[in-house]
Write a protein that holds these residues in place. Structure first.
Motif, PDB file in Angstrom:
ATOM      1  N   MET A   1      20.318  12.842  17.765  1.00 30.53           N
ATOM      2  CA  MET A   1      19.331  11.659  18.458  1.00 30.53           C
ATOM      3  C   MET A   1      18.415  11.364  19.582  1.00 30.53           C
ATOM      4  O   MET A   1      18.639  10.073  19.901  1.00 30.53           O
ATOM      5  N   SER A   2      18.036  12.564  19.859  1.00 30.18           N
ATOM      6  CA  SER A   2      17.818  12.620  20.853  1.00 30.18           C
ATOM      7  C   SER A   2      16.088  12.310  20.679  1.00 30.18           C
ATOM      8  O   SER A   2      15.718  13.124  20.124  1.00 30.18           O
ATOM      9  N   ALA A   3      15.720  11.716  21.978  1.00 32.51           N
ATOM     10  CA  ALA A   3      13.749  11.583  21.523  1.00 32.51           C
ATOM     11  C   ALA A   3      13.050  13.425  22.010  1.00 32.51           C
ATOM     12  O   ALA A   3      13.484  13.713  22.266  1.00 32.51           O
ATOM     13  N   PRO A   4      12.244  13.438  21.087  1.00 35.03           N
ATOM     14  CA  PRO A   4      11.802  15.195  21.331  1.00 35.03           C
ATOM     15  C   PRO A   4      11.305  14.820  22.761  1.00 35.03           C
ATOM     16  O   PRO A   4      10.592  13.427  23.237  1.00 35.03           O
ATOM     17  N   GLU A   5      10.882  16.710  22.434  1.00 37.10           N
ATOM     18  CA  GLU A   5      10.194  16.722  24.004  1.00 37.10           C
ATOM     19  C   GLU A   5       8.600  15.920  23.879  1.00 37.10           C
ATOM     20  O   GLU A   5       8.000  15.845  25.349  1.00 37.10           O
ATOM     21  N   ALA A   6       7.834  16.406  22.979  1.00 37.85           N
ATOM     22  CA  ALA A   6       6.093  15.304  23.085  1.00 37.85           C
ATOM     23  C   ALA A   6       5.856  14.270  23.266  1.00 37.85           C
ATOM     24  O   ALA A   6       6.924  14.274  22.081  1.00 37.85           O
ATOM     25  N   ARG A  17       8.217   2.277  13.283  1.00 37.14           N
ATOM     26  CA  ARG A  17       8.724   1.309  13.038  1.00 37.14           C
ATOM     27  C   ARG A  17       8.787   0.959  12.040  1.00 37.14           C
ATOM     28  O   ARG A  17       9.317  -0.031  11.719  1.00 37.14           O
ATOM     29  N   GLN A  18       7.785   1.280  11.080  1.00 38.30           N
ATOM     30  CA  GLN A  18       8.321   1.215   9.622  1.00 38.30           C
ATOM     31  C   GLN A  18       9.873   0.911   9.389  1.00 38.30           C
ATOM     32  O   GLN A  18      10.619   0.284   8.722  1.00 38.30           O
ATOM     33  N   TYR A  19      10.124   3.282   9.615  1.00 43.05           N
ATOM     34  CA  TYR A  19      10.873   3.115   8.948  1.00 43.05           C
ATOM     35  C   TYR A  19      12.850   2.374   9.730  1.00 43.05           C
ATOM     36  O   TYR A  19      12.968   1.475   8.786  1.00 43.05           O
ATOM     37  N   LEU A  20      12.286   2.000  11.464  1.00 45.85           N
ATOM     38  CA  LEU A  20      13.212   1.096  11.987  1.00 45.85           C
ATOM     39  C   LEU A  20      13.386  -0.457  10.977  1.00 45.85           C
ATOM     40  O   LEU A  20      14.226  -0.825  10.364  1.00 45.85           O
ATOM     41  N   ALA A  21      12.333  -1.094  10.703  1.00 46.20           N
ATOM     42  CA  ALA A  21      12.024  -2.066   9.654  1.00 46.20           C
ATOM     43  C   ALA A  21      12.969  -2.090   8.837  1.00 46.20           C
ATOM     44  O   ALA A  21      13.675  -2.881   8.269  1.00 46.20           O
ATOM     45  N   ASP A  22      12.645  -0.980   8.161  1.00 42.26           N
ATOM     46  CA  ASP A  22      13.314  -0.834   6.335  1.00 42.26           C
ATOM     47  C   ASP A  22      14.728  -1.188   6.708  1.00 42.26           C
ATOM     48  O   ASP A  22      15.400  -1.764   5.644  1.00 42.26           O
ATOM     49  N   GLU A  23      15.424  -0.007   7.581  1.00 43.53           N
ATOM     50  CA  GLU A  23      16.052   0.098   7.572  1.00 43.53           C
ATOM     51  C   GLU A  23      17.475  -1.530   8.899  1.00 43.53           C
ATOM     52  O   GLU A  23      18.590  -1.526   7.613  1.00 43.53           O
ATOM     53  N   ARG A  24      16.647  -1.842   9.000  1.00 39.44           N
ATOM     54  CA  ARG A  24      17.565  -3.377   9.322  1.00 39.44           C
ATOM     55  C   ARG A  24      17.539  -4.467   8.251  1.00 39.44           C
ATOM     56  O   ARG A  24      18.736  -4.885   7.534  1.00 39.44           O
ATOM     57  N   HIS A  55      20.811   4.530  10.558  1.00 36.48           N
ATOM     58  CA  HIS A  55      19.584   4.977  10.625  1.00 36.48           C
ATOM     59  C   HIS A  55      18.695   4.493  11.343  1.00 36.48           C
ATOM     60  O   HIS A  55      17.642   4.840  12.112  1.00 36.48           O
ATOM     61  N   GLU A  56      19.298   2.985  11.767  1.00 41.63           N
ATOM     62  CA  GLU A  56      18.096   2.089  12.712  1.00 41.63           C
ATOM     63  C   GLU A  56      18.238   2.373  13.561  1.00 41.63           C
ATOM     64  O   GLU A  56      17.344   2.252  14.724  1.00 41.63           O
ATOM     65  N   ALA A  57      19.181   3.326  14.743  1.00 39.07           N
ATOM     66  CA  ALA A  57      19.702   3.479  15.837  1.00 39.07           C
ATOM     67  C   ALA A  57      19.120   5.171  16.140  1.00 39.07           C
ATOM     68  O   ALA A  57      18.223   5.396  17.020  1.00 39.07           O
ATOM     69  N   HIS A  58      18.884   5.705  14.820  1.00 41.12           N
ATOM     70  CA  HIS A  58      18.318   6.934  15.109  1.00 41.12           C
ATOM     71  C   HIS A  58      16.487   6.967  15.342  1.00 41.12           C
ATOM     72  O   HIS A  58      16.216   7.159  16.157  1.00 41.12           O
ATOM     73  N   TRP A  59      16.219   5.690  14.327  1.00 39.83           N
ATOM     74  CA  TRP A  59      14.887   5.969  15.392  1.00 39.83           C
ATOM     75  C   TRP A  59      14.879   4.865  16.085  1.00 39.83           C
ATOM     76  O   TRP A  59      13.566   4.920  16.540  1.00 39.83           O
ATOM     77  N   LEU A  60      15.764   3.925  16.183  1.00 37.02           N
ATOM     78  CA  LEU A  60      15.652   3.476  17.876  1.00 37.02           C
ATOM     79  C   LEU A  60      15.033   4.474  19.654  1.00 37.02           C
ATOM     80  O   LEU A  60      14.826   4.594  20.010  1.00 37.02           O
TER      81      LEU A  60
END
Length: 365
Positions: A1-6, A17-24, A55-60
């Motif tokens: 769950m770590s943010a990518p380097e790039a 953001r769409q994934y995040l909204a859908d998971e919520r 899953h929401e936490a992953h996208w956050l």
């Protein structure tokens, strides 16, 4: 769950953001459904909501400061949430089953393999919950859908076949009303007899409690009670254990699967998926009548000739699309495919009788 380097691209941010909204939204839907359930079903739905929260936490975590204000969930998830708040029925679970099966995580490199696996498992979990609901309504629902479609198709075919012969509009109207009443009575009576017969047949297979009274008289050395339980499908070991319990040799509940059964006439309904005779008859009568009245409506409203025929076909086509879509939703398959299939079958049958009516011409008085 770590943010990518790039730094993520604008397209990545928009997708995440769409994934995040859908998971919520999905988590909220499961919580709404849980409010209308009790016991095990409630616990399962809350567990699903918790998984969507992971899953929401992953996208956050991926979005970080780019999460911004909450995005709008997809139309599908908004509809699911609305239905869950208002109804919380098996229809919502059937829709959720399809939604879980269409998860994009399996092909999205930003999602973890565990998340993709979660979505696949969630589909099966929701399928199991939806199956419970389907079983609770399948008997009467089958009669209702069959009755409505039969009323739509048979009465449209009757009206078009008679109308094509050139008889008067009043004769067509009378024929349609007579077909409505005759068909509804026939469907109701047929369903009652069918369901009652099926339930009586299934009830005849239910084991009796004779083993409780006869056990004490049996010869222990030649224990025929074991044969009773083996005939019911138990393994030899399980049958011997149950027989020993019946004969009083075991006083403990050593294995819940072999436990003593109370001598109680109050037993749960083992055939709820079949439906009740009166319930199936009432559903068939009402739904046949509600379907059969639709092709008659243009004539009741004063339309005649081609205008009445076209209007009846359009109304019946819309009704067949609706019933097909409902069946598709409940069965977890494509609503559009089943809706088009229902419409094609219904209009095809009506077209066949219309051609026959044309062949008879005006010879029918």
């Amino acid at each position: 769950m770590s943010a990518p380097e790039a730094s993520p691209s604008p397209q990545d941010v928009k997708r995440w953001r769409q994934y995040l909204a859908d998971e919520r939204a999905e988590a909220a839907t499961y919580r709404y459904l849980a409010q209308r359930r009790q016991g095990e079903e409630r616990e399962i739905l809350l567990e699903l909501a918790e998984a969507e929260g992971r899953h929401e936490a992953h996208w956050l975590a991926l979005l970080g400061g780019a999460a911004g204000r909450p995005a709008t969930p997809s139309v599908r998830n908004r509809i699911l949430g609305l239905l869950a708040r208002r109804f919380g029925s098996v229809f919502v679970l059937a829709l959720a089953q399809r939604a879980e099966g269409r998860s994009p995580y399996a092909t999205d490199p930003s999602a973890t393999s565990a998340m993709a696996a979660d979505e696949q498992i969630h589909e099966e979990v929701v399928r199991g919950l939806a199956t419970r609901g389907r079983n609770r309504l399948s008997g009467n629902f089958r009669a209702a859908v069959f009755g409505a479609n039969d009323g739509l198709v048979s009465n449209l075919a009757l009206i078009m076949g008679i109308g094509a012969t050139g008889v008067s509009t009043s004769f067509v109207l009378f024929s349609g009303l007579a077909g409505l009443l005759a068909g509804a009575l026939s469907m109701g009576a047929g369903e009652y007899v069918s369901v009652r017969s099926q339930r009586e047949l299934l009830s005849a297979t239910r084991p009796t409690q004779i083993t409780l009274t006869a056990a004490k008289e049996l010869d222990i050395a030649a224990n025929e009670l074991v044969l009773v339980y083996r005939a019911r499908g138990m393994t030899p070991e399980a049958a011997e254990h149950r027989a020993a319990e019946r004969m009083g040799l075991y006083g403990c509940d050593c294995d819940p699967s072999y436990s003593l059964q109370p001598d109680d006439d109050v037993t749960p309904d083992d055939h709820e998926a079949v439906g009740t005779g009166l319930g199936a008859a009432a559903s068939s009568f009402c739904f046949f009548a509600s379907g059969a009245i639709i092709p008659v409506l243009p004539y009741l409203l004063g339309l005649t000739g081609t205008a009445a025929v076209v209007t009846a076909c359009v109304l019946v086509a819309l009704a067949l699309l609706a019933t097909g879509a409902v069946v598709g939703l409940l069965s977890g398959t494509s609503p559009l495919r089943l809706a088009l299939r229902q419409m094609a079958i219904g209009l095809g049958a009506a077209a066949a009788t219309y051609v026959l009516g044309l062949l008879f011409g005006t010879s029918v008085i």
